[in-house]
Design an enzyme around this catalytic site. Structure first.
Site, mmCIF file in Angstrom:
data_model
loop_
_atom_site.group_PDB
_atom_site.id
_atom_site.type_symbol
_atom_site.label_atom_id
_atom_site.label_comp_id
_atom_site.label_asym_id
_atom_site.label_seq_id
_atom_site.Cartn_x
_atom_site.Cartn_y
_atom_site.Cartn_z
ATOM 1 C CE LYS A 78 36.830 11.498 87.891
ATOM 2 N NZ LYS A 78 36.166 12.806 87.636
ATOM 3 C CB SER A 153 32.569 11.658 86.625
ATOM 4 O OG SER A 153 33.561 12.657 86.659
ATOM 5 C CB SER A 177 33.120 15.533 87.857
ATOM 6 O OG SER A 177 32.257 14.954 86.917
HETATM 7 N N1 GLN Z 1 28.127 15.391 84.689
HETATM 8 C C1 GLN Z 1 28.896 16.166 83.760
HETATM 9 C C2 GLN Z 1 29.139 15.388 82.508
HETATM 10 O O1 GLN Z 1 28.723 14.297 82.443
HETATM 11 C C3 GLN Z 1 30.168 16.637 84.383
HETATM 12 C C4 GLN Z 1 31.248 15.654 84.342
HETATM 13 C C5 GLN Z 1 32.537 16.159 84.872
HETATM 14 O O2 GLN Z 1 32.593 17.221 85.493
HETATM 15 N N2 GLN Z 1 33.591 15.430 84.581
HETATM 16 O O3 GLN Z 1 29.751 15.860 81.607
#
Ligand code: GLN
Length: 478
Positions: A78, A153, A177
């Site tokens: 990532k 994400s 994420s």
């Molecule tokens: N969707 C969550 C957020 O926007 C989780 C994101 C993540 O785990 N990096 O914060």
């Protein structure tokens, strides 16, 4: 070439000389080419990966005993993980052109065991999002249905694995994420215990929540990769000194499990009926096989999202203050004063969602509001932690959905940040508490999209969680 689903298959093909690492990398590179429209990759390490494959083939030919535990493993990473000499941008313009000065500990440990990194994959900007639409490189498409989001994400991570361009991917999970895109793309995902994997070399979003995790086709691959990455690191004082167990070799599960699920989760008003019925069927099957499954009451579920978005935005506002146009990446050229450098560079460098979070975080930390928001959210976190750990004293695992709904259409929630935030309702708890959680590909919606199931366990119970996951995967997942 046949599609490989696990490292075991690849390693046996390598051992039988039916396959070389060069063949395998070439195969993945050609799949990257044919799946370009999915927009999973932001950079492909074509020459370096082939070169690395050549070296590993030679090493193996010389003496098969000398290769590492991840020989045969081709991974994507990532775009928030530092890899020395390679760019890292958090899918943001603010880090345009920035090259990592060192390699993240987790990534270095994979390389030391002879994994090959094939490329850097798309994600939501600074890992903020649930759809991978919030990226300077544009949205990533779900390979199962190109009109749907792949989750986020770590959307690029999930898509790179699902579209057969690598065997596994390294993502990060601050509130879901790794698990949610794994569920949206029919994969296994693990977020380990907070402190299990060093965060050194991970671009921070919310430091007390962030953990590096794995997306793969099989539980065993996730277990093996995690055991390689995990463990103490002097570069991250929050990394745990607890010894790492050999997760991948202790996957047998032969006892009866004690599993809790929350009335407030499965009966939540926002949950899609097909997700509810798929999970209810699983519960009945588990009971039928003499596992103890109990409904417990958990009254804090609806406080999790508000507390999470206060705490993570507060941490993000501080973590992202380092991107000032002076030291890293993008800088507005027209700025004449220092204040203008900060203002213009940050205004142009960050996406609207990242700015929204920086502003929210700055607000909840500001004098006069600190106690009303930040302190209160800390207290909520404390209560959620206490209650969850209390439940985990009586139960081995907590069963939860991953997402309340199936993967939605691209663009569907893009103008409604609160709707987007609420989709994290079932995944954020594990990060709030710091416990490990997996996402397993349980079944399918009537529209063909996948449904994931989540299991959480007590802190540092990864070995038990993996063994149970392997059992669920082999016996209940379709
Ligand atoms: N969707 C969550 C957020 O926007 C989780 C994101 C993540 O785990 N990096 O914060």
């Amino acid at each position: 070439m046949k599609k490989f689903q696990s490292l075991t298959e690849i390693q046996s093909a390598l051992a039988n000389r039916q396959l070389s690492m060069v063949d395998l990398v070439q195969y993945y590179l050609s799949n990257i080419e044919t799946t370009k429209h999915l927009n999973a990759y932001v950079e492909i390490y074509e020459a370096a990966a082939l070169d690395h494959a050549k070296q590993l083939d030679a090493k193996y030919k010389d003496n098969p005993e000398t290769v590492g535990r991840l020989f045969g493993m081709v991974i994507s990473i990532k775009d928030v993980l530092c890899y020395k000499g390679h760019q890292v941008t958090a899918a943001s313009k603010i880090l345009e052109g920035f090259t990592s000065l060192f390699t993240a500990t987790a990534i270095q440990r994979l390389l030391d065991e002879d994994a090959i990194i094939i490329g850097r994959v798309n994600c939501d900007q600074f890992a903020m999002g649930s759809t991978n639409e919030n990226s300077v490189y544009g949205p990533v498409l779900n390979p199962i249905d190109n009109t749907k989001v792949p989750g986020g994400s770590s959307g690029g991570s999930a898509v790179s694995v699902k579209s057969d361009t690598c065997l596994a991917s390294i993502g990060t999970d601050t509130g879901g994420s790794v698990r949610q895109p794994a569920a949206f793309c029919d994969l296994v995902g693990i977020k380990p215990t907070y402190g299990r994997v060093s965060r050194y070399g991970l671009l921070a979003y919310a430091s007390s929540f962030d953990q590096i995790g794995v997306l793969s086709h099989t539980v065993r691959d996730a277990a093996l990769i995690l055991e390689v990455m995990a463990g103490e690191d002097e570069m991250d004082s929050t990394s745990s000194q607890k010894p790492v167990e050999s997760y991948s070799t202790s996957l047998q599960f032969e006892r009866k499990a004690k599993i809790a699920y929350f009335d407030t989760a499965l009966e939540h008003e926002g949950i899609h009926p097909e997700i509810k019925s798929t999970l209810s069927t699983l519960i009945q099957q588990l009971e039928g096989n003499e596992h103890e499954v109990q409904k417990v009451s958990f009254e804090y579920l609806d406080y999790i999202i508000p507390a999470y978005y206060v705490l993570t935005t507060a941490e993000a506002s501080s973590n992202l203050s380092r991107y000032d146009g002076v030291r890293f990446g993008y800088r507005n050229k027209a700025a004449k004063t220092l204040e203008e450098v900060y203002r213009y560079s940050r205004t142009e460098g960050f996406s609207p969602e990242v700015k929204r979070r920086i502003m929210l975080g700055t607000f909840v930390l500001s004098s006069g509001y600190y106690d009303a928001y930040y302190t209160k959210a800390q207290k909520a976190r404390q209560l959620i932690q206490q209650k969850t750990l209390e439940i985990l004293q009586d139960f081995d695992y907590i069963l939860m959905p991953i997402s309340p709904t199936p993967p939605w259409n691209l663009g569907e929630n893009a103008d409604d940040p609160v709707a987007m935030y609420l989709s994290d309702i079932f995944t954020v708890q594990a990060n709030m508490v710091g416990i490990p959680a997996v996402s397993l590909p349980l079944g399918y919606h009537s529209n063909g999209l996948p449904i994931g199931v989540q299991f959480m366990a007590n802190r540092f119970e990864e070995a038990s969680l993996f063994a149970f996951s392997e059992y669920i995967f082999n016996n209940y997942c379709s």
